[in-house]
Design a protein around this motif. Structure first.
Motif, PDB file in Angstrom:
ATOM      1  N   ALA A  63      77.162  -9.630   4.586  1.00 43.89           N
ATOM      2  CA  ALA A  63      76.132 -10.668   4.777  1.00 43.89           C
ATOM      3  C   ALA A  63      76.016 -11.596   3.556  1.00 43.89           C
ATOM      4  CB  ALA A  63      74.794 -10.011   5.100  1.00 43.89           C
ATOM      5  N   ALA A  64      76.105 -11.024   2.365  1.00 44.28           N
ATOM      6  CA  ALA A  64      75.940 -11.840   1.152  1.00 44.28           C
ATOM      7  C   ALA A  64      77.121 -12.792   0.937  1.00 44.28           C
ATOM      8  CB  ALA A  64      75.791 -10.934  -0.069  1.00 44.28           C
ATOM      9  N   TYR A  65      78.224 -12.521   1.610  1.00 48.19           N
ATOM     10  CA  TYR A  65      79.441 -13.331   1.412  1.00 48.19           C
ATOM     11  C   TYR A  65      79.727 -14.260   2.591  1.00 48.19           C
ATOM     12  CZ  TYR A  65      80.435 -10.148  -2.444  1.00 48.19           C
ATOM     13  OH  TYR A  65      80.365  -9.422  -3.612  1.00 48.19           O
ATOM     14  N   GLU A  66      78.898 -14.183   3.644  1.00 51.09           N
ATOM     15  CA  GLU A  66      79.179 -15.002   4.831  1.00 51.09           C
ATOM     16  C   GLU A  66      79.139 -16.485   4.461  1.00 51.09           C
ATOM     17  OE1 GLU A  66      76.333 -15.156   8.063  1.00 51.09           O
ATOM     18  OE2 GLU A  66      77.943 -15.259   9.549  1.00 51.09           O
ATOM     19  N   GLY A  67      80.158 -17.201   4.867  1.00 53.85           N
ATOM     20  CA  GLY A  67      80.202 -18.641   4.608  1.00 53.85           C
ATOM     21  C   GLY A  67      80.783 -18.989   3.247  1.00 53.85           C
ATOM     22  N   CYS A  68      81.109 -17.987   2.412  1.00 56.98           N
ATOM     23  CA  CYS A  68      81.687 -18.296   1.095  1.00 56.98           C
ATOM     24  C   CYS A  68      83.152 -18.690   1.267  1.00 56.98           C
ATOM     25  CB  CYS A  68      81.635 -17.072   0.180  1.00 56.98           C
ATOM     26  SG  CYS A  68      79.967 -16.626  -0.295  1.00 56.98           S
ATOM     27  N   PRO A  69      83.591 -19.688   0.508  1.00 56.30           N
ATOM     28  CA  PRO A  69      85.010 -20.052   0.583  1.00 56.30           C
ATOM     29  C   PRO A  69      85.879 -18.946   0.004  1.00 56.30           C
ATOM     30  CG  PRO A  69      83.908 -21.290  -1.152  1.00 56.30           C
ATOM     31  CD  PRO A  69      82.839 -20.498  -0.461  1.00 56.30           C
ATOM     32  N   PHE A  70      87.154 -18.930   0.377  1.00 56.98           N
ATOM     33  CA  PHE A  70      88.053 -17.888  -0.098  1.00 56.98           C
ATOM     34  C   PHE A  70      88.120 -17.873  -1.618  1.00 56.98           C
ATOM     35  CE2 PHE A  70      92.061 -16.264  -1.610  1.00 56.98           C
ATOM     36  CZ  PHE A  70      92.026 -15.000  -1.052  1.00 56.98           C
ATOM     37  N   SER A  71      88.162 -16.660  -2.171  1.00 57.07           N
ATOM     38  CA  SER A  71      88.348 -16.493  -3.617  1.00 57.07           C
ATOM     39  C   SER A  71      89.138 -15.214  -3.811  1.00 57.07           C
ATOM     40  CB  SER A  71      86.969 -16.392  -4.287  1.00 57.07           C
ATOM     41  OG  SER A  71      87.017 -15.471  -5.346  1.00 57.07           O
ATOM     42  N   ASN A  72      89.962 -15.204  -4.866  1.00 54.94           N
ATOM     43  CA  ASN A  72      90.800 -14.025  -5.118  1.00 54.94           C
ATOM     44  C   ASN A  72      90.053 -12.900  -5.808  1.00 54.94           C
ATOM     45  OD1 ASN A  72      93.392 -13.624  -4.200  1.00 54.94           O
ATOM     46  ND2 ASN A  72      94.166 -15.344  -5.407  1.00 54.94           N
ATOM     47  N   VAL A  73      88.782 -13.168  -6.170  1.00 55.11           N
ATOM     48  CA  VAL A  73      87.998 -12.170  -6.902  1.00 55.11           C
ATOM     49  C   VAL A  73      87.632 -11.021  -5.953  1.00 55.11           C
ATOM     50  CG1 VAL A  73      85.873 -11.795  -8.239  1.00 55.11           C
ATOM     51  CG2 VAL A  73      87.071 -13.995  -8.359  1.00 55.11           C
ATOM     52  N   ASP A  74      87.834  -9.789  -6.392  1.00 55.03           N
ATOM     53  CA  ASP A  74      87.506  -8.615  -5.576  1.00 55.03           C
ATOM     54  C   ASP A  74      86.013  -8.537  -5.310  1.00 55.03           C
ATOM     55  OD1 ASP A  74      89.960  -7.549  -5.111  1.00 55.03           O
ATOM     56  OD2 ASP A  74      89.975  -6.324  -6.932  1.00 55.03           O
ATOM     57  N   VAL A  75      85.632  -7.795  -4.268  1.00 55.07           N
ATOM     58  CA  VAL A  75      84.197  -7.588  -4.036  1.00 55.07           C
ATOM     59  C   VAL A  75      83.883  -6.101  -4.220  1.00 55.07           C
ATOM     60  CG1 VAL A  75      83.932  -9.518  -2.441  1.00 55.07           C
ATOM     61  CG2 VAL A  75      84.455  -7.264  -1.535  1.00 55.07           C
ATOM     62  N   THR A  76      82.616  -5.838  -4.540  1.00 58.70           N
ATOM     63  CA  THR A  76      82.140  -4.455  -4.646  1.00 58.70           C
ATOM     64  C   THR A  76      80.895  -4.358  -3.757  1.00 58.70           C
ATOM     65  OG1 THR A  76      80.607  -4.942  -6.414  1.00 58.70           O
ATOM     66  CG2 THR A  76      82.864  -4.369  -7.069  1.00 58.70           C
ATOM     67  N   ASP A  77      80.213  -3.217  -3.824  1.00 60.77           N
ATOM     68  CA  ASP A  77      79.001  -3.080  -3.019  1.00 60.77           C
ATOM     69  C   ASP A  77      77.748  -3.478  -3.803  1.00 60.77           C
ATOM     70  OD1 ASP A  77      78.755  -1.040  -4.796  1.00 60.77           O
ATOM     71  OD2 ASP A  77      78.463   0.545  -3.323  1.00 60.77           O
ATOM     72  N   VAL A  78      77.945  -4.222  -4.894  1.00 56.99           N
ATOM     73  CA  VAL A  78      76.810  -4.525  -5.770  1.00 56.99           C
ATOM     74  C   VAL A  78      75.717  -5.335  -5.051  1.00 56.99           C
ATOM     75  CG1 VAL A  78      77.814  -6.584  -6.853  1.00 56.99           C
ATOM     76  CG2 VAL A  78      76.214  -5.214  -8.128  1.00 56.99           C
ATOM     77  N   ALA A  79      76.126  -6.175  -4.072  1.00 51.24           N
ATOM     78  CA  ALA A  79      75.132  -7.007  -3.373  1.00 51.24           C
ATOM     79  C   ALA A  79      74.606  -6.316  -2.108  1.00 51.24           C
ATOM     80  CB  ALA A  79      75.755  -8.354  -3.005  1.00 51.24           C
ATOM     81  N   PHE A  80      74.930  -5.041  -1.930  1.00 59.54           N
ATOM     82  CA  PHE A  80      74.568  -4.341  -0.688  1.00 59.54           C
ATOM     83  C   PHE A  80      73.086  -3.955  -0.676  1.00 59.54           C
ATOM     84  CE2 PHE A  80      74.526  -0.220   1.772  1.00 59.54           C
ATOM     85  CZ  PHE A  80      74.769  -0.776   3.006  1.00 59.54           C
ATOM     86  N   THR A  81      72.338  -4.597   0.214  1.00 58.24           N
ATOM     87  CA  THR A  81      70.908  -4.283   0.322  1.00 58.24           C
ATOM     88  C   THR A  81      70.648  -3.366   1.516  1.00 58.24           C
ATOM     89  OG1 THR A  81      70.528  -6.138   1.806  1.00 58.24           O
ATOM     90  CG2 THR A  81      70.277  -6.577  -0.553  1.00 58.24           C
ATOM     91  N   GLY A  82      71.656  -3.235   2.384  1.00 58.81           N
ATOM     92  CA  GLY A  82      71.457  -2.433   3.596  1.00 58.81           C
ATOM     93  C   GLY A  82      70.882  -3.254   4.739  1.00 58.81           C
ATOM     94  N   ARG A  83      70.603  -4.528   4.493  1.00 62.04           N
ATOM     95  CA  ARG A  83      69.992  -5.390   5.514  1.00 62.04           C
ATOM     96  C   ARG A  83      71.079  -6.012   6.383  1.00 62.04           C
ATOM     97  NH1 ARG A  83      65.215  -8.456   5.931  1.00 62.04           N
ATOM     98  NH2 ARG A  83      64.303  -6.496   5.268  1.00 62.04           N
ATOM     99  N   TRP A  84      71.052  -5.714   7.690  1.00 59.79           N
ATOM    100  CA  TRP A  84      72.077  -6.241   8.580  1.00 59.79           C
ATOM    101  C   TRP A  84      71.603  -7.491   9.317  1.00 59.79           C
ATOM    102  CZ3 TRP A  84      69.207  -5.338  12.862  1.00 59.79           C
ATOM    103  CH2 TRP A  84      68.542  -4.126  13.001  1.00 59.79           C
ATOM    104  N   THR A  85      72.526  -8.125  10.054  1.00 59.00           N
ATOM    105  CA  THR A  85      72.246  -9.430  10.665  1.00 59.00           C
ATOM    106  C   THR A  85      72.374  -9.357  12.194  1.00 59.00           C
ATOM    107  OG1 THR A  85      74.486 -10.364  10.669  1.00 59.00           O
ATOM    108  CG2 THR A  85      73.313 -10.434   8.570  1.00 59.00           C
ATOM    109  N   ASP A  86      72.540 -10.518  12.797  1.00 59.49           N
ATOM    110  CA  ASP A  86      72.637 -10.630  14.272  1.00 59.49           C
ATOM    111  C   ASP A  86      73.726  -9.741  14.872  1.00 59.49           C
ATOM    112  OD1 ASP A  86      74.498 -12.303  12.907  1.00 59.49           O
ATOM    113  OD2 ASP A  86      74.852 -13.466  14.717  1.00 59.49           O
ATOM    114  N   ASP A  87      74.807  -9.506  14.128  1.00 57.44           N
ATOM    115  CA  ASP A  87      75.916  -8.697  14.656  1.00 57.44           C
ATOM    116  C   ASP A  87      75.407  -7.319  15.088  1.00 57.44           C
ATOM    117  OD1 ASP A  87      76.625 -10.639  12.577  1.00 57.44           O
ATOM    118  OD2 ASP A  87      78.698 -10.043  12.904  1.00 57.44           O
ATOM    119  N   THR A  88      74.675  -6.686  14.169  1.00 57.66           N
ATOM    120  CA  THR A  88      74.144  -5.338  14.437  1.00 57.66           C
ATOM    121  C   THR A  88      72.977  -5.411  15.411  1.00 57.66           C
ATOM    122  OG1 THR A  88      74.825  -4.699  12.219  1.00 57.66           O
ATOM    123  CG2 THR A  88      73.207  -3.280  13.303  1.00 57.66           C
TER     124      THR A  88
END
Ligand code: F2R
Ligand code: MG
Ligand code: MG
Length: 303
Positions: free
Chosen positions: A20-45
């Motif tokens: 969710a925190a990355y939706e709409g972000c342009p492509f980047s080669n930087v790895d992601v971690t779970d640091v932005a994970f709040t547990g809050r889900w969106t319309d998909d769930t």
């Protein structure tokens, strides 16, 4: 199998929340971690939950009931980040248009080919996993409530089939054969071509090439094959698969939700990091729905 049902639904919700925190972000080669994970889900769930609630209440698929379940859930929590299409369909139905006709009015009468029908499909994949042609049929009927375009419906069927195969994976799993089997299942050239391209890209390390060739967009054909690829490439570990999906950015919540549903169906609840489940919003309710679907499946199989 009960653990796999839970893994699939919880796996979908965690992928959604991680992305969710990355939706709409342009492509980047930087790895992601779970640091932005709040547990809050969106319309998909939110829509996956509605689908499960309706299947359980009706003991199988009922289009009208599912439509109204989606509408009631959306009315309660419209802020979940819905795509533009479904709320338009819901408003048309609330204004008196038949639930069978409303989705056909969108996008100049073509209907939507967004990934909204595929992202919510996990409960149908679980309930019909052992009958591929019924699975295809019900996936189509559930999709057309909001996504009347052939490619929107096909995306739901392809994602459902990918989940159904993941439930049955054994030790001799071959990512190539897995992707090819889904490519043979689809009736659409657009999906078949992408899935066969995915076979060729299994050893590709450059994620920019993956995004260029498979896509990371909101259209079903630019995200369903990508999600299936993310699982096939990282099939040995749930967390690795979903974090890889999020790392592609673009429609990150949805691609990770679909990857997470497949990977969770394969690894089961035990394969998902416990710390993520503990932080996931309404995890106990999602698990309860998955258990009820499992009970319903055993009941329907015995009659
Ligand atoms: N809505 C979003 N994200 C944007 C805002 C989120 C923000 N963080 C917030 O909190 O507000 N994400 C969700 O929407 C996607 C699923 O969309 P769905 O349900 O498929 O919607 P729609 O409108 O049917 O289709 C999506 C787009 O696809 C294009 N499209 C579809 N059919 C088309 C057609 N026939 N011709 C041309 N274009 C078509 C349009 O651009 C639609 O807007 C998921 O990402 C979910 O997470
Ligand atoms: Mg979303
Ligand atoms: Mg999304």
């Amino acid at each position: 199998m009960e653990s796999k049902f839970i893994g699939c639904m919880i796996g979908c919700a965690i992928g959604d929340a991680l992305g969710a925190a990355y939706e709409g972000c342009p492509f980047s080669n930087v790895d992601v971690t779970d640091v932005a994970f709040t547990g809050r889900w969106t319309d998909d769930t939110h829509m996956m939950i509605g689908m499960a609630e309706s299947l359980i209440e009706c003991r199988g698929f009922n289009g009208e009931h599912m439509t109204w379940t989606f509408i009631r859930n959306w009315q309660k929590e419209p802020w979940r980040g819905y795509g533009p299409g479904p709320p338009r369909v819901f408003r048309l139905i609330l204004s008196g248009v038949s639930w069978r006709e409303a989705a056909k009015k969108l996008y100049g009468g073509m209907g939507s080919f967004g990934n909204g029908a595929a992202m919510r499909i996990a409960p149908i994949a679980l309930l019909y996993h052992d009958k591929p042609e019924e699975l295809r049929e019900v996936a189509y009927r559930s999709a057309e409530i909001t996504h009347a375009h052939e490619l929107g419906m096909e995306g739901a069927a392809v994602q459902a089939y990918a989940i159904s195969l993941a439930l049955k994976i054994n030790k001799e799993f071959s990512p190539e054969e897995y992707l090819k089997e889904i490519a043979y299942f689809t009736r659409s050239r657009a999906y078949r071509d992408k899935l066969l391209t995915a076979v060729r890209l299994l050893d590709e390390r450059n994620r920019r090439i993956i995004v260029k060739e498979l896509g990371n967009g909101v259209e079903a054909f630019n995200s369903v094959p990508t999600a299936i690829y993310c699982f096939a490439k990282n099939h040995e570990d749930y967390a690795k698969a979903v974090l890889y999906a999020v790392s592609l950015r673009g429609d990150a919540d949805t691609i990770a939700a679909m990857t997470g549903a497949i990977a969770g169906a394969h690894h089961g609840e035990e394969g998902i990091p416990r710390a993520w489940i503990e932080r996931l919003e309404r995890a106990e309710y999602i698990k309860k729905l998955a258990r009820e679907l499992w009970k319903l499946k055993t009941l329907l199989s015995s009659t």
